[in-house]
Scaffold this motif. Structure first.
Motif, PDB file in Angstrom:
ATOM      1  N   GLU A  35       0.770  -1.236   0.428  1.00 47.69           N
ATOM      2  CA  GLU A  35      -0.178   0.178  -0.518  1.00 47.69           C
ATOM      3  C   GLU A  35       0.679   1.160   0.505  1.00 47.69           C
ATOM      4  N   CYS A  36       0.356   2.873  -0.590  1.00 51.65           N
ATOM      5  CA  CYS A  36       0.863   3.684  -0.584  1.00 51.65           C
ATOM      6  C   CYS A  36       1.550   3.587   0.999  1.00 51.65           C
ATOM      7  N   GLU A  37       2.650   4.119   1.211  1.00 52.58           N
ATOM      8  CA  GLU A  37       3.365   4.314   2.527  1.00 52.58           C
ATOM      9  C   GLU A  37       4.416   3.182   3.319  1.00 52.58           C
ATOM     10  N   GLU A  38       4.041   2.076   2.859  1.00 54.11           N
ATOM     11  CA  GLU A  38       3.773   0.822   2.784  1.00 54.11           C
ATOM     12  C   GLU A  38       5.785   0.547   2.310  1.00 54.11           C
ATOM     13  N   ASP A  56       4.276   4.594  -5.674  1.00 53.56           N
ATOM     14  CA  ASP A  56       3.997   4.667  -6.343  1.00 53.56           C
ATOM     15  C   ASP A  56       4.924   5.385  -7.664  1.00 53.56           C
ATOM     16  N   CYS A  57       5.659   5.033  -7.452  1.00 51.80           N
ATOM     17  CA  CYS A  57       6.921   5.920  -8.613  1.00 51.80           C
ATOM     18  C   CYS A  57       7.429   5.293  -9.299  1.00 51.80           C
ATOM     19  N   GLN A  71       7.912  -8.601   0.625  1.00 53.11           N
ATOM     20  CA  GLN A  71       7.074  -9.049   1.633  1.00 53.11           C
ATOM     21  C   GLN A  71       7.517  -8.439   3.207  1.00 53.11           C
ATOM     22  N   THR A  72       9.181  -9.267   2.850  1.00 51.85           N
ATOM     23  CA  THR A  72       9.616  -9.313   4.284  1.00 51.85           C
ATOM     24  C   THR A  72      11.014 -10.055   3.925  1.00 51.85           C
ATOM     25  N   LYS A  73      12.127  -9.076   5.003  1.00 57.47           N
ATOM     26  CA  LYS A  73      13.785  -9.316   4.160  1.00 57.47           C
ATOM     27  C   LYS A  73      13.858 -10.617   4.193  1.00 57.47           C
ATOM     28  N   ALA A  74      13.356 -11.202   4.756  1.00 56.10           N
ATOM     29  CA  ALA A  74      13.136 -13.049   4.786  1.00 56.10           C
ATOM     30  C   ALA A  74      13.095 -13.496   2.952  1.00 56.10           C
TER      31      ALA A  74
END
Length: 161
Positions: A35-38, A56-57, A71-74
């Protein structure tokens, strides 16, 4: 409404027929998108994992298009290990594609996911990046060249560890 009318109206969307006979359209679930800013993670060329906020660039969109948004570093780190393993397979004599082969005349790396180990197997299907080896010895050498993290990344199925 007949099924034919439903398909004409809704296209070829995935459906589920409920116990009461009604039809429910299933949501299309594509790859995860922040999502935006996530916060999300991405892999740089040197293999380091960096954190960004989705704004969103153009760069966000390009990373997403390339499959470089995690979604995760792992998850991102696992992908780095999988890419390193792929290179080691090729460096150890692995081949891509199917040119000039008779089915069954190739060895490939086969993950035993329950045990989280890698084995060599002579089968018709090529797995692990669609890289195959001419001999079982080459295949075993490729497996032995991997780190424990690379082996674990190849055995990982997406479940939480």
């Amino acid at each position: 409404m007949t099924l034919e009318e439903f398909v004409a109206e809704n296209g070829d969307k995935r459906i589920e027929i409920q116990d009461d006979g009604t039809i429910r359209i299933l949501e299309e679930k594509g790859p995860w998108k922040p999502e935006c800013e996530e916060k999300y993670y991405t892999i740089y060329g040197c293999g380091s994992v960096e954190t960004f906020k989705w704004v969103d660039c153009l760069m966000d969109d390009l990373r997403k298009e390339m499959g470089n948004v995690f979604q995760t570093k792992a998850e991102a780190e696992r992908t780095v290990h999988r890419l390193k393993a792929r290179k080691k397979f090729l460096d150890a004599g692995g081949h891509e594609g199917m040119d000039g082969l008779v089915f069954g005349d190739r060895y490939h790396v086969y993950p035993q996911r329950g045990d989280k180990i890698l084995m060599s197997a002579k089968e018709r299907n090529v797995t692990a990046f669609d890289i195959w080896f001419e001999t079982e010895a080459d295949c075993r050498r490729a497996i032995e060249s991997l780190t424990d993290d690379e082996k674990a990344a190849l055995c990982w199925m997406g479940e939480n560890e």
